[in-house]
Design a protein around this motif. Sequence first.
Motif, short mmCIF file in Angstrom:
data_model
loop_
_atom_site.label_atom_id
_atom_site.label_comp_id
_atom_site.label_asym_id
_atom_site.label_seq_id
_atom_site.Cartn_x
_atom_site.Cartn_y
_atom_site.Cartn_z
N ARG A 148 0.81 -1.19 0.00
CA ARG A 148 0.00 0.00 0.00
C ARG A 148 0.86 1.26 0.00
N GLU A 161 -4.31 6.99 0.42
CA GLU A 161 -3.88 5.66 0.04
C GLU A 161 -3.99 5.47 -1.46
N VAL A 206 -3.83 1.96 -3.76
CA VAL A 206 -3.69 0.50 -3.66
C VAL A 206 -4.22 -0.19 -4.91
N ARG A 223 -8.06 -7.63 -3.67
CA ARG A 223 -7.70 -7.11 -2.34
C ARG A 223 -8.75 -7.56 -1.33
#
Lengths: 155, 155, 155, 155, 155, 155
Positions: free
Chosen positions: C133, D136, D138, D152
């Motif tokens: 991440r 973030e 990701v 994920r």
Amino acid sequence: EKLSHYDEAGQAHMVDVSAKSATRREAVARAFVELNESVLAALPENPKGNPLEVARFAGIMAAKKTADLIPMCHPLPLSFVDVQATVVAGGVEIRATAATVAGTGVEMEAMTAASVAALTVYDMTKALDKGIRIREVVLESKTGGKSGDYRRTAE
Amino acid sequence: EKLSHYDEAGQAHMVDVSAKSATRREAVARAFVELNESVLAALPENPKGNPLEVARFAGIMAAKKTADLIPMCHPLPLSFVDVQATVVAGGVEIRATAATVAGTGVEMEAMTAASVAALTVYDMTKALDKGIRIREVVLESKTGGKSGDYRRTAE
Amino acid sequence: EKLSHYDEAGQAHMVDVSAKSATRREAVARAFVELNESVLAALPENPKGNPLEVARFAGIMAAKKTADLIPMCHPLPLSFVDVQATVVAGGVEIRATAATVAGTGVEMEAMTAASVAALTVYDMTKALDKGIRIREVVLESKTGGKSGDYRRTAE
Amino acid sequence: EKLSHYDEAGQAHMVDVSAKSATRREAVARAFVELNESVLAALPENPKGNPLEVARFAGIMAAKKTADLIPMCHPLPLSFVDVQATVVAGGVEIRATAATVAGTGVEMEAMTAASVAALTVYDMTKALDKGIRIREVVLESKTGGKSGDYRRTAE
Amino acid sequence: EKLSHYDEAGQAHMVDVSAKSATRREAVARAFVELNESVLAALPENPKGNPLEVARFAGIMAAKKTADLIPMCHPLPLSFVDVQATVVAGGVEIRATAATVAGTGVEMEAMTAASVAALTVYDMTKALDKGIRIREVVLESKTGGKSGDYRRTAE
Amino acid sequence: EKLSHYDEAGQAHMVDVSAKSATRREAVARAFVELNESVLAALPENPKGNPLEVARFAGIMAAKKTADLIPMCHPLPLSFVDVQATVVAGGVEIRATAATVAGTGVEMEAMTAASVAALTVYDMTKALDKGIRIREVVLESKTGGKSGDYRRTAE
């Protein structure tokens, strides 16, 4: 035999490779940056950084810009690029490899990678000696494609 | 004397030129592409096109991409670029000039223009002879800036 | 107070900075890439290469592409760029600094350099763990310009 | 298991994907830009423009520059890119999708699109609050390719 | 009076603007994309998106690429770019403005922005009618610089 | 029939061409730069250079940048690009051809090449007459692909 990139009227254009089959093609180019003793001695004095690493990355990234730089080059989906930079007697030897699965070769990608890696070595060392010379950029070999393989002969 | 582009911890970075005064700086670089007799003979056979013209334009455009290619180069507002390509005995001589009014020099812009012009000559002629050699890329001269002028001495 | 980059009719455009004085402006941005123990353990196992070096160079080169990536950013003559990448507890911390002498700030250049360095760490380690991440990208500080200095406060 | 992009000598290079078969590969990445109440309130006040639209276009265009930004990424013929930007509680959520029919995946294209869209939201709102955080970036999922699908897991 | 960009030997090069003073220069260009009734009727049917917004952003970003596209253009630190796209009788009118504080003008930046915005309108509407015509790209006005102001006269 | 590049929610995105078969597609575009008598008379006065050659090369190189310029265009491996520039009554006629073997067409590549070649003619002649007009950029024909061939009808 005639110049590439010219049509029948003699005007430069990009060669039509639509009908060529997509096969693996690879090319290797070599460049040599001549450095004097004092510059060669300064190279390893960097505790953490390494001008040859910067040169390698610059060469790899430059291979991907070849069609942007060389007017008649086709944009190609490069499947592999590597650049090695090694300290040898009298300077730094650069060896760039490029490969693709496409209808045309990657000689220019390898030549461009080698040239830009050599230019980067010059940039990283020119404070010590502006007279540093990129002494040669040559095609070492090519494989794949209809025109056959090529391997540079020793001089 | 030490390598440019390195901080005190030895890591490569872009040199800070914020405090340098913006003055006119010029650099001239030279490249030589070695061509054999049959390739040289083929060059003028084009009724309308001219590989040397393509090389000149490629070199001029490449000068503007220098900071994109050479990792530690500053982006500069170039005020002048010219590239000349001339058939001489044994090959094509390229001469690239770059100028700016800025806080740092344009050696790399001139070197990059000369290299890319040479690569383009290679690209335009490689169908005739893959062994064509870019035999040298060197800085011919620089003027302007605190580090003083430089002029390459005859070898 | 209103959104930047909007004209009176509410349409996004590039802000006119023609009348702003060219002074030194600097910005620092920070990014954090969270890595688990096994990825962190794999980082130093490379005898010659170093993913953090690749990330640093990618960040430095990306700073120079900021105006190409962020639609309303002005092209700026960057006078300094540096990117540091350090292994810390729980991951890799990236710190990017950019400076210019111009009529507008370099916050986006520092943020872009930090982001692309973080993306490169992800690219170099994703074979080990796709769930890695990028946990934050923030502006750490800015100095210079009429709007005053800024320093991020501890959370 | 080892780091990607390294050869046997431990030097970073671009992985050779010449022999991989060209199949459809897709990746989805997510980024989150944390905005305080007053910034969120200012977003819809634009009668005609829309910072989220600028961010979406910037992300789509950035996906196409991935190989230019991330040193070891292969240039890929992207067959699809989309970026969505949505106002949610506490900020703007960005979701980027990329697809190709090629011999390697598009995780980095999706991650780059999400990052640049997030940077653009920052750029369009930073006049209101320099402390805005990209909280973030990701990889949400990937499909296609020999290494198998990835999704994920909720944290 | 003679062609710009040519030296005394008649070879094209970039004009040397090193000695020109850096003053504010602005240029406005206009393009017109002719659309038939059914295409014009389809434009506002998009609930959320807007082809004219895509065109505006494309034009703004293209202004920053002018020196990359037009061989003899100088790279300039643009201080302002705006593109407006308006539905009028018979099509879409595009108006692009560029400004800089530099030693040369920004006519080409405004012309390039207008052209690329027009091309983007074509791209967004060509599924409905491939015969759509970009009917004109012209310089509307320029101010600043030694050669004096220019304003297009009504035809 | 609806606008291309829009998803079901009306948001602009890049169309997914993953499932389209890679076949040869070609497009031809045309641009016209209107020049008055005195500018036309000045064109051939260059002993060595030729503004039409500069325009041709600029157009060829621009075709390769299409996906960088037009937000929703797919990056394509162009297999052929050619640009012709001819002096005709009243100005310069530009004709650009692009081809690919891919899942989507090259109309925008041909249109972009023609536009940038026309802009370059403007740049090379604007010192003589700032009022020079790019009078039209149109798609002349396209072949290949599921949507069928197109040929512009005489007006």
